[in-house]
Structures are given as structure tokens and as C-alpha cells.
Write an enzyme that holds these catalytic residues in place. Structure first.
Site, short mmCIF file in Angstrom:
data_model
loop_
_atom_site.label_atom_id
_atom_site.label_comp_id
_atom_site.label_asym_id
_atom_site.label_seq_id
_atom_site.Cartn_x
_atom_site.Cartn_y
_atom_site.Cartn_z
N HIS A 58 0.86 -1.19 0.00
CA HIS A 58 0.00 0.00 0.00
C HIS A 58 0.89 1.24 0.00
O HIS A 58 2.04 1.18 0.46
CB HIS A 58 -0.88 0.02 1.25
N GLU A 60 0.89 3.87 1.86
CA GLU A 60 1.34 4.30 3.20
C GLU A 60 2.47 3.43 3.72
O GLU A 60 3.44 3.94 4.30
CB GLU A 60 0.18 4.24 4.21
N CYS A 88 -6.50 2.18 5.50
CA CYS A 88 -7.17 0.95 5.91
C CYS A 88 -6.66 0.53 7.29
O CYS A 88 -5.73 1.14 7.82
CB CYS A 88 -6.89 -0.15 4.87
#
Length: 156
Positions: A58, A60, A88
Site C-alpha cells: 500500500h 502508506e 485501511c
């Protein structure tokens, strides 16, 4: 106490949006992220799950990894993370564990948002609680995602 200005938030969110566009150009869900400390971008990340064949890739997580490497440690206490989509649960957990001071995101994620939309990982009983600012350039961030998924559905 809020650190950073609205002007800074827009500048850095535009950087994250540029990364989201790069992800989209590579066939990835368009999410981009930058981590900033003292007015300087330490790290950049974009979704790369398809390319890397890895659920952990992801935007991040990639940006947090880069910032830790740039600083030579895992504590990102004086950093702000800018991301185009609400993190998330996995990413929110990483943000909390990295002790990131502030998170700024664009679009809310009604399906998996873990900083207020579906759940709020800041309510977890241990660990620091990052300050969260949502909705920065939200329409542009959400528009990227809507366009990506509409195109994907049309191709099916």
C-alpha cells in the site's frame, strides 16, 4: 494542536495526488502518499500491489518504510503523512506503530477507512493517537478513484 497550515496541506496533498496518478498509469488503484518532516518530503509511496504481487504494498506502508530508512529509525514522531485515501486498518496500524504525529487524507473510505469512516484505530487502548485532518482535496482524490473503477468496470 494543529501542525501545518492549510496551504501546506494542499501542497503536500498535490504531491500525493501526483503519486496516485503514477499508480493509476501502472494499473494500480490510484493512491499516493508522502511523509513530511520540517517542511521536507522524506518519503513517497504509491500503491504497488499488482506490480509487486504483495498485499503489503500500500502507498502508506511503502512511504513509512522509506521514511524509516531516511531517518535511520522506526519512530516518525515529528512527521506528517499525507495520503489520498483514508488509511485501511493495516495502514492505520502501521501509522500508529510508527508514532506518526499527524495524518492528512483526501477521500474517506466507506468500505475500509480506519481513521473514522468504518472504524477509528485511534480508539485502540494502547499507543499514540495521531491527529487526523480529513477532506483535503477530497473531490479530486475521490474523482481519481471513481474514474479508475469506472474504467475498470467498463473493461470487464
Amino acid at each position: 494542536m494543529r501542525s501545518g497550515s492549510d496551504k501546506d496541506d494542499i501542497i503536500y496533498m498535490r504531491e500525493a495526488i501526483a503519486l496516485a496518478r503514477e499508480a493509476e498509469d501502472c494499473g494500480e488503484v490510484p493512491v499516493g502518499c508522502v511523509i513530511v518532516r520540517d517542511g521536507k518530503i522524506l518519503s513517497r509511496g504509491r500503491n504497488a500491489r499488482e506490480k509487486e504481487k504483495n498485499a503489503l504494498c500500500h502507498a502508506e506502508i511503502t512511504a513509512i518504510d522509506g521514511a524509516c530508512r531516511a531517518l535511520g529509525g522506526w519512530r516518525l514522531t515529528d512527521c506528517t503523512l499525507y495520503v489520498t485515501l483514508e488509511p485501511c486498518p493495516m495502514c492505520a496500524g502501521a501509522i500508529i506503530n510508527a508514532r506518526i504525529k499527524r495524518v492528512v487524507f483526501g477521500a474517506k473510505d466507506a468500505a475500509a477507512g480506519a481513521l473514522g469512516s468504518v472504524l477509528d484505530m485511534r480508539s485502540y487502548p494502547t499507543g499514540p493517537r495521531p491527529e487526523v485532518t480529513s477532506g483535503v482535496l477530497a473531490d479530486e482524490c475521490a474523482g481519481l478513484l471513481r474514474g479508475f473503477f469506472a474504467k475498470r468496470r467498463a473493461e470487464e
